[in-house]
Write an enzyme that holds these catalytic residues in place. Structure first.
Site, mmCIF file in Angstrom:
data_model
loop_
_atom_site.group_PDB
_atom_site.id
_atom_site.type_symbol
_atom_site.label_atom_id
_atom_site.label_comp_id
_atom_site.label_asym_id
_atom_site.label_seq_id
_atom_site.Cartn_x
_atom_site.Cartn_y
_atom_site.Cartn_z
ATOM 1 N N LYS A 54 0.842 -1.202 0.000
ATOM 2 C CA LYS A 54 0.000 0.000 0.000
ATOM 3 C C LYS A 54 0.882 1.259 0.000
ATOM 4 C CE LYS A 54 -3.946 -1.804 2.660
ATOM 5 N NZ LYS A 54 -4.981 -1.619 1.618
ATOM 6 N N ARG A 93 -10.211 -11.570 2.175
ATOM 7 C CA ARG A 93 -11.057 -12.632 1.636
ATOM 8 C C ARG A 93 -10.359 -13.989 1.682
ATOM 9 N NH1 ARG A 93 -11.599 -9.334 -3.888
ATOM 10 N NH2 ARG A 93 -11.164 -7.698 -2.379
HETATM 11 N N1 BES Z 1 -8.149 -3.731 4.507
HETATM 12 C C1 BES Z 1 -8.304 -3.349 3.155
HETATM 13 C C2 BES Z 1 -9.612 -2.597 2.903
HETATM 14 C C3 BES Z 1 -9.782 -1.245 3.545
HETATM 15 C C4 BES Z 1 -9.497 -0.098 2.831
HETATM 16 C C5 BES Z 1 -10.276 -1.125 4.820
HETATM 17 C C6 BES Z 1 -9.677 1.140 3.420
HETATM 18 C C7 BES Z 1 -10.459 0.113 5.395
HETATM 19 C C8 BES Z 1 -10.164 1.247 4.702
HETATM 20 C C9 BES Z 1 -8.293 -4.578 2.249
HETATM 21 O O1 BES Z 1 -7.499 -5.633 2.675
HETATM 22 C C10 BES Z 1 -7.767 -4.156 0.932
HETATM 23 O O2 BES Z 1 -6.645 -3.766 0.865
HETATM 24 N N2 BES Z 1 -8.586 -4.251 -0.106
HETATM 25 C C11 BES Z 1 -8.202 -3.877 -1.424
HETATM 26 C C12 BES Z 1 -8.683 -4.935 -2.364
HETATM 27 C C13 BES Z 1 -8.161 -4.797 -3.770
HETATM 28 C C14 BES Z 1 -6.675 -5.041 -3.805
HETATM 29 C C15 BES Z 1 -8.880 -5.792 -4.662
HETATM 30 C C16 BES Z 1 -8.813 -2.527 -1.732
HETATM 31 O O3 BES Z 1 -9.936 -2.264 -1.295
HETATM 32 O O4 BES Z 1 -8.141 -1.711 -2.361
HETATM 33 MN MN MN Z 2 -5.502 -5.420 2.008
#
Ligand code: BES
Ligand code: MN
Ligand code: ZN
Length: 508
Positions: free
Chosen positions: A288, A362
């Site tokens: 990230k 997931r």
């Molecule tokens: N934990 C994150 C989702 C999240 C984002 C929670 C912002 C709270 C605030 C999750 O694991 C994630 O990173 N999801 C990705 C999925 C994508 C790579 C398909 C996302 O939402 O960008």
């Molecule tokens: Mn994530």
């Protein structure tokens, strides 16, 4: 927080403060009555006080026979609602914390009239008042020492932290029983929510998978329900490939916790609650960006909610069996981490292409959902997860996304959301979205491309509940850690605890 109930006349109680709710619809009348009781110069303040939701005016009573030191005039907006009552009690509590007043009251002598106006139970209104007060009192200050101030003052020790002692709900003799029972439930739910917020606000160096499992164990020990924790070896034996894949880059072992509250007598139903327990989400190799990455200490919000909900079921001795399942790990990049494109075999046997290591939630939920279904044959499975940024885009911080294959469960959760103030909004699970998670090399992949990110994540989870007829997924990514909460501060809301409590308490 201790809550007591009194049927004494409000003016006779020598408290630090008493709060009085004032709706805009009857502002002048309420202020005139308050002036007659306490002497607060209502005529002068009528214009200053707008009775807006959450507005607080602090006044000093002039009447000799009014014993409390302060009057808190609490705006509730146009008219009474559960949300308004919670918010306004919370506003008072925040002031009380800032002013360090250890024992205060809230006036509920007219609760009978309020309840009929709202078409709501008196006990539930009292419950909402206590929940709101607990919310407003909450402050994550565990890691603040005041050490700098102590050294400045040439003292060895920091000042002791403020501890609120007692909330007195003042009501009529006729409503005493209802207020008492509502206050008790409110205290159980409110304190569970505070505990959950503490777990979520804990930085990752205070909250890894083992510590999360320990928190579950501590709750189970305190409130008399069973907690079993699988260690890495056991998780390997069970071949939970999703959880192990995410954990692969970590120096800390994963845990899989099972919380089991079984009531005395035959349970009316068995409900499995599954919570995402990613103790810190860096994204893994699909790293990230650093901006706001610290928020990802909250990526175990779903897991914390599950601990809170099982705790509430046990404390209120609900007549249902509640199983909590928590897969936990952090998600880190390293030489051993999984790479994009890797293929995992999940606990179910379904193979998954890890297209993006940041779609880790997931992967660990997949194993837990299959495990829940196969080991417990629950009547209902509900999972909670801070799963997608896409859900935050869709619904903001105000509501969770609800995905379910069962209309009855949808209605239950939607209703519970409105009543508890933790709202959910249903989104589709049409098979049209399946093609987005098709993989060239495995059964499915863990990303669904640009559009409908919250839905394709839910479609992914759906593959792991097989033919189960009553499953719901709550994407709590927005409301669980709002960056524009009521206080403007970045902090956990504990979203999900009151929602689950409401669903479990009304189970039939
Ligand atoms: N934990 C994150 C989702 C999240 C984002 C929670 C912002 C709270 C605030 C999750 O694991 C994630 O990173 N999801 C990705 C999925 C994508 C790579 C398909 C996302 O939402 O960008
Ligand atoms: Mn994530
Ligand atoms: Zn995550």
């Amino acid at each position: 927080m201790k809550v007591s109930v009194s049927k004494a006349e409000p003016n006779t109680l020598a408290l630090e403060a008493i709060g009085f709710f004032v709706p805009r619809a009857s502002k002048e009348k309420s202020l005139t009555a308050l002036n007659a009781m306490a002497g607060i110069v209502a005529a002068g303040l009528n214009g200053d006080f707008k009775a807006e939701e959450g507005e607080v005016l602090i006044l000093y009573p002039q009447k000799e026979n009014f014993k409390a030191k302060r009057v808190f005039v609490l705006g509730v907006g146009q008219k009474f609602s559960l949300d308004a009552v919670r918010k306004s009690a919370a506003s008072m509590a925040t002031k009380i914390r800032e002013m360090k007043l250890p024992k205060v009251g809230i006036n509920l002598t007219e609760i009978n009239a309020i309840a009929s106006e709202m078409q709501e139970e008196e006990s539930y209104i009292a419950q909402a008042v206590v929940e709101g007060f607990e919310l407003g009192l909450y402050d994550y200050n565990k890691l603040k020492t005041d050490r700098i101030q102590a050294l400045k003052d040439k003292k060895h020790k920091s000042e002791p932290k403020f501890e609120f002692k007692e909330l007195v709900l003042i009501t009529s003799a006729a409503s005493l029983k209802a207020v008492e029972s509502g206050a008790k439930v409110g205290e159980v739910i409110g304190s569970a929510q505070s505990m959950v917020r503490d777990l979520i606000n804990s930085p990752s160096n205070y909250m890894n998978a083992t510590e999360l499992a320990n928190a579950a164990k501590a709750s189970g020990k305190k409130y008399g329900y069973k907690v079993t924790v699988f260690d890495k070896k056991k998780i390997q034996q069970l071949k939970m490939g999703g959880l192990l894949g995410v954990n692969q880059g970590s120096n800390e072992p994963p845990t899989f916790s099972i919380l089991d509250y079984t009531p005395e007598g035959k349970p009316k139903a068995t409900i499995a609650l599954v919570g995402k327990g990613v103790t810190f989400d860096t994204g893994g190799i699909s790293l990230k960006p650093s901006e706001n990455m610290s928020d990802m200490k909250s990526d175990m919000s779903g897991a914390a909610d599950v601990i809170g909900a099982v705790e509430i079921a046990a404390r209120l001795k609900l007549p249902i069996r509640v199983i909590g399942l928590i897969p936990a790990t952090d998600n880190k990049p390293s030489g051993t981490a999984q790479n994009p494109g890797d293929v995992l075999t999940t606990y179910s046997g379904i193979t998954v292409e890890v297209d993006n290591t940041d779609a880790e939630g997931r992967l660990i939920l997949a194993d837990a959902l299959t495990y829940a279904k196969e080991e417990y044959a629950p009547d209902v499975i509900i999972d909670l997860a801070t799963l997608t940024g896409a859900c935050v885009i869709a619904l903001g911080y105000q509501a969770a996304g609800l995905f379910t294959n069962n209309d009855d469960l949808a209605e239950k959760l939607s209703k519970a959301g409105m009543r508890s103030g933790e709202k959910v909004w249903r989104m589709p699970l049409w098979d049209d979205y399946d093609k987005q998670i098709k993989s060239e090399v495995a059964d499915i992949k863990n990303t669904g491309g640009k559009g409908a990110g919250a839905i394709t994540a839910a479609k992914f989870l759906e593959k792991f509940i097989g033919d189960h007829k009553a499953w719901a997924h709550l994407d709590i990514a927005g409301p669980s850690f709002p960056s524009m909460g009521s206080s403007g501060a970045k902090s956990s809301s504990g979203f999900g605890v009151r929602l689950l409590a409401e669903v479990l308490r009304n189970w039939n």
